[in-house]
Design a protein around this motif. Structure first.
Motif, short mmCIF file in Angstrom:
data_model
loop_
_atom_site.label_atom_id
_atom_site.label_comp_id
_atom_site.label_asym_id
_atom_site.label_seq_id
_atom_site.Cartn_x
_atom_site.Cartn_y
_atom_site.Cartn_z
N ASP A 167 0.83 -1.20 0.00
CA ASP A 167 0.00 0.00 0.00
C ASP A 167 0.86 1.25 0.00
OD1 ASP A 167 -2.30 -1.49 0.02
OD2 ASP A 167 -2.61 -1.35 2.18
N ARG A 168 1.92 1.24 0.79
CA ARG A 168 2.83 2.38 0.85
C ARG A 168 3.50 2.60 -0.50
NH1 ARG A 168 3.73 7.34 1.92
NH2 ARG A 168 5.90 7.88 2.35
N MET A 169 3.91 1.52 -1.16
CA MET A 169 4.51 1.63 -2.49
C MET A 169 3.52 2.24 -3.48
SD MET A 169 6.45 -2.05 -2.58
CE MET A 169 6.96 -1.91 -4.29
N ALA A 170 2.25 1.81 -3.40
CA ALA A 170 1.23 2.36 -4.29
C ALA A 170 1.02 3.84 -4.03
CB ALA A 170 -0.08 1.60 -4.12
N ASP A 171 1.04 4.24 -2.75
CA ASP A 171 0.89 5.66 -2.41
C ASP A 171 2.03 6.49 -3.00
OD1 ASP A 171 -1.43 5.18 -1.04
OD2 ASP A 171 -0.47 5.09 0.93
N LEU A 172 3.25 5.96 -2.89
CA LEU A 172 4.41 6.69 -3.43
C LEU A 172 4.34 6.79 -4.95
CD1 LEU A 172 7.26 5.23 -1.19
CD2 LEU A 172 6.26 7.52 -1.08
N GLU A 175 1.98 9.59 -5.69
CA GLU A 175 2.60 10.90 -5.54
C GLU A 175 3.53 11.20 -6.71
OE1 GLU A 175 1.82 13.05 -3.31
OE2 GLU A 175 0.47 11.73 -2.21
N LEU A 176 4.25 10.17 -7.17
CA LEU A 176 5.14 10.34 -8.31
C LEU A 176 4.34 10.71 -9.56
CD1 LEU A 176 8.07 10.11 -9.32
CD2 LEU A 176 7.64 7.69 -9.78
N THR A 177 3.19 10.07 -9.74
CA THR A 177 2.33 10.36 -10.89
C THR A 177 1.82 11.80 -10.85
OG1 THR A 177 1.64 8.05 -11.01
CG2 THR A 177 0.24 9.66 -12.12
N LEU A 178 1.41 12.24 -9.65
CA LEU A 178 0.94 13.62 -9.52
C LEU A 178 2.05 14.62 -9.84
CD1 LEU A 178 -1.19 13.31 -6.25
CD2 LEU A 178 -2.01 13.48 -8.60
N ASP A 206 8.23 9.52 -18.42
CA ASP A 206 6.87 9.00 -18.43
C ASP A 206 6.87 7.49 -18.63
OD1 ASP A 206 5.59 11.33 -17.98
OD2 ASP A 206 5.15 11.77 -20.07
N ARG A 207 7.69 7.03 -19.56
CA ARG A 207 7.75 5.59 -19.83
C ARG A 207 8.23 4.82 -18.61
NH1 ARG A 207 11.40 1.90 -20.96
NH2 ARG A 207 13.10 3.42 -20.94
N LEU A 208 9.28 5.33 -17.96
CA LEU A 208 9.80 4.65 -16.77
C LEU A 208 8.78 4.66 -15.63
CD1 LEU A 208 13.48 5.98 -16.79
CD2 LEU A 208 12.67 3.70 -17.46
N CYS A 209 8.09 5.79 -15.47
CA CYS A 209 7.08 5.87 -14.41
C CYS A 209 5.95 4.88 -14.66
CB CYS A 209 6.52 7.29 -14.32
SG CYS A 209 7.63 8.48 -13.53
N ARG A 210 5.53 4.77 -15.91
CA ARG A 210 4.45 3.82 -16.23
C ARG A 210 4.89 2.39 -15.97
NH1 ARG A 210 3.48 7.46 -20.55
NH2 ARG A 210 4.80 6.19 -21.94
N GLU A 211 6.14 2.07 -16.34
CA GLU A 211 6.63 0.72 -16.11
C GLU A 211 6.73 0.41 -14.61
OE1 GLU A 211 10.27 0.00 -18.13
OE2 GLU A 211 9.42 0.26 -20.15
N LEU A 212 7.20 1.41 -13.84
CA LEU A 212 7.28 1.22 -12.39
C LEU A 212 5.89 1.04 -11.79
CD1 LEU A 212 8.92 1.16 -9.79
CD2 LEU A 212 8.80 3.67 -9.73
N GLU A 213 4.94 1.84 -12.26
CA GLU A 213 3.57 1.73 -11.77
C GLU A 213 2.99 0.36 -12.08
OE1 GLU A 213 -0.76 3.91 -12.44
OE2 GLU A 213 1.10 4.87 -13.13
N GLU A 214 3.23 -0.14 -13.29
CA GLU A 214 2.71 -1.46 -13.68
C GLU A 214 3.37 -2.56 -12.86
OE1 GLU A 214 0.22 -2.27 -15.64
OE2 GLU A 214 -0.18 -0.14 -15.87
N ALA A 215 4.68 -2.39 -12.56
CA ALA A 215 5.37 -3.40 -11.77
C ALA A 215 4.82 -3.47 -10.35
CB ALA A 215 6.88 -3.10 -11.74
N VAL A 216 4.56 -2.31 -9.74
CA VAL A 216 3.99 -2.30 -8.39
C VAL A 216 2.59 -2.87 -8.40
CG1 VAL A 216 3.23 -0.80 -6.53
CG2 VAL A 216 5.43 -0.38 -7.62
N ARG A 217 1.81 -2.51 -9.42
CA ARG A 217 0.46 -3.03 -9.50
C ARG A 217 0.47 -4.54 -9.70
NH1 ARG A 217 -4.07 -0.88 -13.72
NH2 ARG A 217 -2.74 -1.97 -15.22
N ALA A 218 1.41 -5.04 -10.52
CA ALA A 218 1.50 -6.49 -10.74
C ALA A 218 1.85 -7.21 -9.45
CB ALA A 218 2.54 -6.79 -11.83
#
Length: 562
Positions: A167-172, A175-178, A206-218
């Motif tokens: 959950d903390r990783m998702a919150d971070l 914040e990174l997305t914002l 943007d590409r790196l942020c999206r990949e990081l977001e997908e990795a955390v979501r996975a």
């Protein structure tokens, strides 16, 4: 079938490691801590759980080992066997043997070692002869534990992470997305070569942020199959408690969903299964008389749909009676003309607080609380639920849930100076509002789309924002309760990934608002709960229309005026 067993084994392995760690910690406390009896009870419960779980997935060797350990622990609890260091050493050796079996199963090893059989024999001997049968156990256990540590150090392939950390990783990430959205907005104003170069760099970020977001979501995603199959025992036991027979069938259990969604929907699913057994599945004799299998079937079906997960909870039971539900609706005064409602609208009324058609209540059902709890639970995670049923053929509950609660794809809309976000999974289309569809400043009206009337609601009037609407308004066509409706707004700002922020206590009970987010310019926007927003408004419109029809009916038929 092999895939299902593999999923069950995977779930069991994760639990087995935790249980064995718990047993080992408790055994070590026996020699150093107080409350020996309480610790022994903990060891017994954990061992019993391990034995039962192993037996349920067909691991007889591990179940036998747990049974032999249970006998020794039970003798310790009764005082028939004295608690000595050799006894504790033998039980620790049992933990080591269990870990070896689990490791062999994880490796897919067909030919397994028989070292656990020796441990079982020694446990049985200790149970019969007492401490004198345990000479040498201490040294043997220490040697094998050291060997197990050396072997286990090379086989660690996965770890379990606390949900709070995810959950903390998702919150971070949120914040990174914002921050990324704000930076992108700023860079759009930078002109010249410097601006172009910065925007190119921003695209890479943007590409790196999206990949990081997908990795955390996975990392947060879990298959629903093992979760669903945990209810097989629940269905069986509840059915037997009601004098019925029922089985649970799971389809497409490889569909994955965010673990937070699983936890938030767990109680609601229990309610739905309980209702299927108590109100749906008939007694074996009644099913035989109706030409059905005496054992009823409850099916859990999962599939990806519209960017979320669609669950269908179905039973082949008695179905829902329109007549009984309509009679109850009239008795409660929930609708003036329930017989005129289509099935999906009439059945949706069972989600109202206190609604129940049961002749009597019990500890399992009949108090009118379960379905209200279900709806509130589903809506709290941005989900929807509706009912399909045929009397005599069964009932299906269709539940639409988001894949994750941390972020959503949203359509940003403007009303005056305010901004709102409509979840994209609910959006079907966007168009201009035809002139004359709504009175100037009016909140509700009808528009024609594809040859049929579509109810629409002006959000400016609904939220009491004040001010005059612009000359040209826009309509967001959304899915609602199996049909469609329109949300009238001033402007469409575009779609994108939206980070969901929880509401404070002040706004938590505001109808139609499910959360908030921060836009790229730093302003706050409310996230709309489409079903909660439209449910009350359109239901009031429908009741008013039905009441007008009933009042007009005597005159149309030539009757005397009231």
């Amino acid at each position: 079938m092999d895939r299902e067993r593999d999923e069950l084994l995977h779930t069991f392995m994760a639990e087995a490691h935790e249980i064995l760690d718990e047993i080992e910690r408790a055994l070590l406390q026996l020699e150093t801590g107080p409350d020996v009896h309480d610790v022994l009870q903990r060891v017994f419960r954990a061992t019993h759980t391990l034995k039962g779980s192993a037996g349920s997935v067909g691991l007889g060797c591990l179940s036998d080992l747990g049974h032999a350990a249970e006998d020794v622990i039970e003798a310790l609890c009764r005082g028939d066997l004295p608690l000595t260091t050799p006894v504790v050493s033998l039980l620790l050796e049992t933990v080591d043997a269990a870990r070896r079996l689990v490791a062999e199963i994880e490796r897919g090893q067909v030919e397994r070692s028989n070292s656990h059989e020796e441990v079982i024999a020694r446990l049985q001997e200790a149970r019969r002869r007492g401490p004198e049968a345990l000479q040498g156990a201490w040294a043997t256990g220490a040697r094998r534990a050291t060997e197990d540590d050396a072997e286990g150090a090379t086989t660690l392939k996965s770890i379990r992470v606390a949900v709070e950390k995810l959950d903390r990783m998702a919150d971070l990430i949120g914040e990174l997305t914002l921050g990324r959205n704000r930076l992108a907005r700023t860079l759009r104003a930078v002109r010249g070569e410097a601006g172009a170069a910065l925007r190119d760099q921003m695209e890479e970020q943007d590409r790196l942020c999206r990949e990081l977001e997908e990795a955390v979501r996975a990392a947060r995603m879990v298959p629903v199959g093992p979760w669903f199959r945990h209810y097989e025992r629940t269905v069986r036991d509840l059915a037997h408690a009601q004098g019925r027979l029922a089985r649970l069938v799971v389809l497409h259990g490889d569909v994955e969903v965010d673990t937070a969604v699983v936890e938030r929907f767990r109680d609601a699913l229990t309610h739905l299964l309980r209702n299927a057994i108590c109100h749906g599945i008939e007694a074996p004799e009644a099913r035989r008389a109706a030409g059905k299998d005496p054992c009823g079937t409850i099916t859990l079906h999962a599939a990806h749909e519209r960017g979320g997960i669609a669950l269908r909870i179905s039973d082949d039971g008695a179905g829902m009676s329109r007549e009984r539900i309509a009679a109850r609706v009239r008795a409660l005064g929930r609708h003036p003309a329930p017989d005129a409602l289509p099935d999906h609208e009439l059945f949706s009324l069972v989600f109202e607080p206190g609604f129940s058609t049961a002749a009597e209540s019990s500890h399992l059902a009949g108090r009118g609380m379960g379905m209200d709890v279900v709806r509130r639970s589903v809506e709290s995670i941005q989900g929807t639920i509706r009912i399909e049923s045929r009397e005599g053929h069964g009932t299906s509950l269709l539940v639409q849930l988001p894949l994750t609660l941390a972020t959503i794809e949203g359509l940003s809309v403007g009303i005056g100076d305010e901004r709102y976000v409509v979840p994209l999974r609910a959006v079907l289309a966007c168009c201009d509002l035809p002139r004359g569809s709504l009175a100037h400043g009016g909140a509700q009206g009808l528009m024609v789309r594809s040859g049929r009337a579509l109810p629409c609601v002006r959000l400016r009037a609904l939220f009491g924002l004040g001010g005059a609407p612009p000359p040209e308004e826009r309509v967001v066509i959304v899915a609602h309760g199996g049909s469609e409706a329109g949300l009238v707004v001033d402007a469409l700002d575009g779609e994108g990934r939206t980070v969901v922020k929880p509401l404070g206590q002040l706004f938590r009970r505001v109808p139609g608002i499910s959360g908030s987010t921060i836009l790229g310019d730093g302003s706050v926007a409310m996230i709309l709960d489409v079903d909660a927003l439209l449910g009350g408004v359109l239901r009031d419109v429908g009741q008013a229309d039905a009441l007008d029809e009933r009042r007009a009916a005597p005159s149309a038929a030539g009757g005397a005026p009231a």
